[in-house]
Design an enzyme around this catalytic site. Structure first.
Site, PDB file in Angstrom:
ATOM      1  N   HIS A 131       0.813  -1.215   0.000  1.00 58.17           N
ATOM      2  CA  HIS A 131       0.000   0.000   0.000  1.00 58.17           C
ATOM      3  C   HIS A 131       0.847   1.264   0.000  1.00 58.17           C
ATOM      4  O   HIS A 131       0.390   2.322   0.403  1.00 58.17           O
ATOM      5  CB  HIS A 131      -0.968  -0.002   1.194  1.00 58.17           C
ATOM      6  CG  HIS A 131      -1.979  -1.117   1.120  1.00 58.17           C
ATOM      7  ND1 HIS A 131      -2.851  -1.405   2.138  1.00 58.17           N
ATOM      8  CD2 HIS A 131      -2.255  -2.014   0.139  1.00 58.17           C
ATOM      9  CE1 HIS A 131      -3.615  -2.442   1.791  1.00 58.17           C
ATOM     10  NE2 HIS A 131      -3.263  -2.832   0.589  1.00 58.17           N
ATOM     11  N   CYS A 139       5.180  13.218  -7.467  1.00 62.95           N
ATOM     12  CA  CYS A 139       4.466  14.037  -8.450  1.00 62.95           C
ATOM     13  C   CYS A 139       3.760  13.091  -9.408  1.00 62.95           C
ATOM     14  O   CYS A 139       4.380  12.205  -9.986  1.00 62.95           O
ATOM     15  CB  CYS A 139       5.427  14.940  -9.218  1.00 62.95           C
ATOM     16  SG  CYS A 139       4.596  15.795 -10.569  1.00 62.95           S
TER      17      CYS A 139
END
Ligand SMILES: [Zn+2]
Length: 267
Positions: A131, A139
């Site tokens: 996860h 970005c």
């Protein structure tokens, strides 16, 4: 010694020790349950930050859809980070790190984003984070990677929605949000490791979300033994060789202490 576990648990712990002694490639699979003793609350249980935010609203679609969605997400993330940053590994994490030092650990596959396995001394390359991690911010346009601390100080000094200073793109913590695709490389790696281990040890995961739910079955289908330590039942308990319903910290540290004792005695 365990003073509040019954005789049955003690027998089970002994059996897990023997399995570990016979195993060469242990995959440990961890979820939120291992980090609660480090003060990181599971979003499924009430308390703390999860009383102020609705996890279902913090999904990937809302993050991408609007500035308001991103603002809400960053407000949440800004408040969550200090808990993550100051959290320390507990005896459960250290017990797993001991398995690494003993040369037993193939890897840790974790659903957690708190870096506590690395902090406990398991090398970065031995930890597969399904996860993602809170340690980095990415970005979404150009892929530039920022240390979390750097972006944290920007949001703490008034930037509500930080953007990439290289391209102006959207910045997002390197965690996998609800509704966000699973990371391909990590998922594939986790499946490969699960298929080739000889012991798959679950610690503190209820194994309900994909792909977590798949891994123990992949391991079992390929001949590994399956041990589950979790406070509550999981859907895979029926496939497991041994299931222990306890918090992970005490049980894991007891198991590893006994493994070490058995090794000293040459069993
Ligand atoms: Zn960028």
């Amino acid at each position: 010694m365990l003073n509040n576990l019954g005789g049955l648990q003690v027998d089970k712990i002994d059996a897990v020790c023997d399995i570990i002694l016979q195993s060469k490639r242990v995959v440990v699979f961890t979820g939120a349950g291992i980090s609660t003793e480090s003060g990181i609350s599971d979003f499924r249980s009430p308390g703390g930050i999860w009383d102020r935010f609705d996890p279902s609203e913090l999904n990937y679609q809302n993050f991408l859809a609007s500035e308001a969605g991103r603002e809400k997400y960053w407000d949440f993330s800004r408040q969550l980070w200090p808990t993550m940053a100051k959290a320390k590994p507990n005896r459960g994490h250290y017990a797993i790190a001991e398995l690494y030092h003993m040369g037993k650990l193939d890897c840790v596959i974790t659903q957690n984003i708190d870096s506590l396995h690395q902090k406990s001394g398991v090398p970065e390359e031995k930890v597969i984070e399904l996860h993602g991690t809170m340690k980095w911010v990415n970005c979404l346009e150009c892929g530039k990677k920022y240390p979390r601390e750097q972006i944290q100080s920007r949001v703490e000094t008034g930037e509500k929605v930080p953007v990439c200073d290289a391209c102006g793109g959207i910045l997002k913590p390197a965690t996998i949000s609800f509704g966000q695709p699973m990371p391909e490389k990590e998922t594939r790696e986790a499946e490969t490791r699960s298929a080739s281990c000889d012991l798959f040890l679950v610690a503190g995961s209820s194994l309900v979300v994909y792909p977590a739910a798949q891994m123990p079955l992949i391991a079992k289908d390929n001949g590994a033994r399956l041990v589950i330590i979790n406070l509550t039942p999981t859907p895979h308990d029926g496939y497991a060789d041994i299931v222990i319903y306890e918090k992970t910290g005490q049980v894991l540290s007891e198991i590893v202490e006994q493994v070490k004792a058995k090794l000293r005695k040459g069993e």
